[in-house]
Scaffold this active site. Sequence first.
Site, mmCIF file in Angstrom:
data_model
loop_
_atom_site.group_PDB
_atom_site.id
_atom_site.type_symbol
_atom_site.label_atom_id
_atom_site.label_comp_id
_atom_site.label_asym_id
_atom_site.label_seq_id
_atom_site.Cartn_x
_atom_site.Cartn_y
_atom_site.Cartn_z
ATOM 1 N N GLY A 90 51.023 64.243 -11.486
ATOM 2 C CA GLY A 90 52.275 64.641 -12.146
ATOM 3 C C GLY A 90 53.038 65.610 -11.262
ATOM 4 O O GLY A 90 53.720 66.516 -11.739
ATOM 5 N N ALA A 91 52.919 65.402 -9.946
ATOM 6 C CA ALA A 91 53.381 66.404 -8.978
ATOM 7 C C ALA A 91 54.900 66.582 -8.959
ATOM 8 O O ALA A 91 55.393 67.623 -8.510
ATOM 9 C CB ALA A 91 52.883 66.030 -7.580
ATOM 10 N N ALA A 92 55.649 65.587 -9.458
ATOM 11 C CA ALA A 92 57.109 65.745 -9.466
ATOM 12 C C ALA A 92 57.611 66.331 -10.779
ATOM 13 O O ALA A 92 58.811 66.463 -11.001
ATOM 14 C CB ALA A 92 57.790 64.398 -9.209
ATOM 15 N N ILE A 143 55.759 71.387 -14.117
ATOM 16 C CA ILE A 143 54.653 72.271 -13.723
ATOM 17 C C ILE A 143 54.341 72.065 -12.241
ATOM 18 O O ILE A 143 54.130 73.028 -11.501
ATOM 19 C CB ILE A 143 53.406 72.034 -14.606
ATOM 20 C CG1 ILE A 143 53.710 72.426 -16.052
ATOM 21 C CG2 ILE A 143 52.205 72.816 -14.082
ATOM 22 C CD1 ILE A 143 52.589 72.151 -17.051
ATOM 23 N N ASP A 173 46.664 80.496 -22.726
ATOM 24 C CA ASP A 173 46.499 81.129 -24.042
ATOM 25 C C ASP A 173 45.895 82.524 -23.878
ATOM 26 O O ASP A 173 46.288 83.469 -24.561
ATOM 27 C CB ASP A 173 45.622 80.235 -24.924
ATOM 28 C CG ASP A 173 46.125 78.798 -24.909
ATOM 29 O OD1 ASP A 173 47.261 78.577 -25.344
ATOM 30 O OD2 ASP A 173 45.405 77.905 -24.412
ATOM 31 N N HIS A 175 43.020 73.683 -26.871
ATOM 32 C CA HIS A 175 44.338 74.187 -26.480
ATOM 33 C C HIS A 175 45.366 73.514 -27.399
ATOM 34 O O HIS A 175 45.984 72.506 -27.060
ATOM 35 C CB HIS A 175 44.646 73.859 -25.013
ATOM 36 C CG HIS A 175 46.077 74.110 -24.661
ATOM 37 N ND1 HIS A 175 46.616 75.370 -24.598
ATOM 38 C CD2 HIS A 175 47.102 73.265 -24.401
ATOM 39 C CE1 HIS A 175 47.903 75.280 -24.311
ATOM 40 N NE2 HIS A 175 48.229 74.009 -24.185
HETATM 41 P P1 NAX Z 1 56.748 66.776 -16.971
HETATM 42 O O1 NAX Z 1 57.082 65.683 -17.918
HETATM 43 O O2 NAX Z 1 57.833 67.614 -16.383
HETATM 44 O O3 NAX Z 1 55.904 66.181 -15.763
HETATM 45 C C1 NAX Z 1 54.858 65.305 -15.942
HETATM 46 C C2 NAX Z 1 54.814 64.421 -14.718
HETATM 47 O O4 NAX Z 1 53.678 63.587 -14.838
HETATM 48 C C3 NAX Z 1 56.028 63.502 -14.586
HETATM 49 O O5 NAX Z 1 56.619 63.700 -13.314
HETATM 50 C C4 NAX Z 1 55.456 62.107 -14.746
HETATM 51 O O6 NAX Z 1 56.100 61.167 -13.936
HETATM 52 C C5 NAX Z 1 54.021 62.345 -14.297
HETATM 53 N N1 NAX Z 1 53.082 61.350 -14.777
HETATM 54 C C6 NAX Z 1 53.067 60.669 -15.955
HETATM 55 N N2 NAX Z 1 52.070 59.781 -15.973
HETATM 56 C C7 NAX Z 1 51.408 59.910 -14.813
HETATM 57 C C8 NAX Z 1 50.293 59.250 -14.248
HETATM 58 N N3 NAX Z 1 49.674 58.271 -14.884
HETATM 59 N N4 NAX Z 1 49.888 59.634 -13.022
HETATM 60 C C9 NAX Z 1 50.533 60.600 -12.344
HETATM 61 N N5 NAX Z 1 51.610 61.257 -12.825
HETATM 62 C C10 NAX Z 1 52.044 60.905 -14.037
HETATM 63 O O7 NAX Z 1 55.669 67.678 -17.731
HETATM 64 P P2 NAX Z 1 55.190 69.153 -17.373
HETATM 65 O O8 NAX Z 1 56.079 70.128 -18.036
HETATM 66 O O9 NAX Z 1 54.966 69.258 -15.918
HETATM 67 O O10 NAX Z 1 53.799 69.198 -18.178
HETATM 68 C C11 NAX Z 1 52.704 68.423 -17.773
HETATM 69 C C12 NAX Z 1 51.637 68.458 -18.836
HETATM 70 O O11 NAX Z 1 51.149 69.789 -19.016
HETATM 71 C C13 NAX Z 1 52.114 68.016 -20.226
HETATM 72 O O12 NAX Z 1 51.138 67.189 -20.797
HETATM 73 C C14 NAX Z 1 52.169 69.317 -20.993
HETATM 74 O O13 NAX Z 1 52.024 69.113 -22.377
HETATM 75 C C15 NAX Z 1 51.001 70.047 -20.400
HETATM 76 N N6 NAX Z 1 50.939 71.493 -20.609
HETATM 77 C C16 NAX Z 1 49.707 72.049 -20.725
HETATM 78 C C17 NAX Z 1 49.531 73.398 -20.916
HETATM 79 C C18 NAX Z 1 48.171 73.989 -21.064
HETATM 80 O O14 NAX Z 1 48.094 75.199 -21.282
HETATM 81 N N7 NAX Z 1 47.072 73.247 -20.968
HETATM 82 C C19 NAX Z 1 50.704 74.306 -21.021
HETATM 83 C C20 NAX Z 1 51.957 73.724 -20.470
HETATM 84 C C21 NAX Z 1 52.160 72.273 -20.715
HETATM 85 O O15 NAX Z 1 52.640 72.106 -22.016
#
Ligand code: NAX
Length: 329
Positions: free
Chosen positions: A11-13, A16, A159, A187
């Site tokens: 999810g590098a693009a 986060i 958290d 979480h």
């Molecule tokens: P974004 O939607 O900005 O980025 C996610 C990225 O993952 C996108 O670029 C997408 O193309 C990519 N992606 C989707 N499917 C994929 C796959 N099969 N292989 C590789 N890449 C893939 O989300 P972002 O804000 O970066 O959050 C990422 C995740 O972190 C979400 O699930 C979010 O809910 C979770 N979080 C977890 C937290 C924690 O404390 N554990 C807190 C923050 C965040 O909510």
Amino acid sequence: MTTPVQVTVTGAAGQIGYQLLFRIASGQLLGPSTPVVLRLLEIEPAMKALDGVVMELDDCAFPLLAGVEATSDLRHAFDGANWALLVGSIPRKAGMERGDLLNVNGGIFKPQGRAIAEHAASDVRVLVVGNPCNTNCLIARSSAPEVPADRWFAMTRLDQNRAETQIAKRVGTGVAGVKNLAIWGNHSSTQFPDFANATVDGVAVPVAVGDDAWLRGDFITTVQKRGAAIIEARGASSAASAANAAIDTVVSLTTPTAPEDCVSVSVTSRGEYGVPEGLTFGLPVQVDLAGAWHVKEGFAIDEFAAQKIQLTTDELLAERDEVKKLGLV
Ligand code: NAX
């Protein structure tokens, strides 16, 4: 020259990813003398955006960045990985049932787990950030039985950081004084931020705060619902603080823990504190001088805490049942 550490970020693009990669490349994850190769995984439609991120990484001229591999191929992404930070996932959208959410993420985390087992380095450690992170971690681990259970982590550190700040602000002191703050369970909004075993400037938090109603009420709900509050205010979910917590997690897992402190991280339960074996569960962890982690003993669990921990345990058991039904574990 030291051999670079291979760090995969999925999810590098995404949001986060954008907050995380530059900090890893600058040495904040593995220290100022460890070169790193970033292995960046994205889905095909996001590869162009990822190219832009790679250009920016190039333009930083980070001395520690020994290489960047940007790919949509699982095998290439996890090839030789020493650390795998699984950030990319499909978060819950309006109208989505829990089963749909788990199913769609199963389609991501099951093959990623397999790819880790088949292609990562023999010392690979995995931190799952993408939500629902505890159960996504369980799915990935279940499809990679060759990788020992103690190498799989899901992120509850954000958290912990949120809870520490709430307490420090309430007491009117610095956040560095807050220690031993465990996040139990999932979480999610059922997590239990354990104030009773925490200390602030060496004093038990309930004594230092002197307001049990706040600790049992607003404190817990503020931490549990902080993610939603940030979405409400920012119009987007936590990104910088989530990336920061991912870095804190890895740093804490690679640094000995002070005796009076703990690290909050979701690990594979071996039945500690009565938590069902095999769940990916937020627990207080300590890392010893040799770099091995164990669940910290001696946390007092009163009736209030036991009820809260039961609630989050039940939620994780229900998620596990659901993914079992879906054939994902
Ligand atoms: P974004 O939607 O900005 O980025 C996610 C990225 O993952 C996108 O670029 C997408 O193309 C990519 N992606 C989707 N499917 C994929 C796959 N099969 N292989 C590789 N890449 C893939 O989300 P972002 O804000 O970066 O959050 C990422 C995740 O972190 C979400 O699930 C979010 O809910 C979770 N979080 C977890 C937290 C924690 O404390 N554990 C807190 C923050 C965040 O909510």
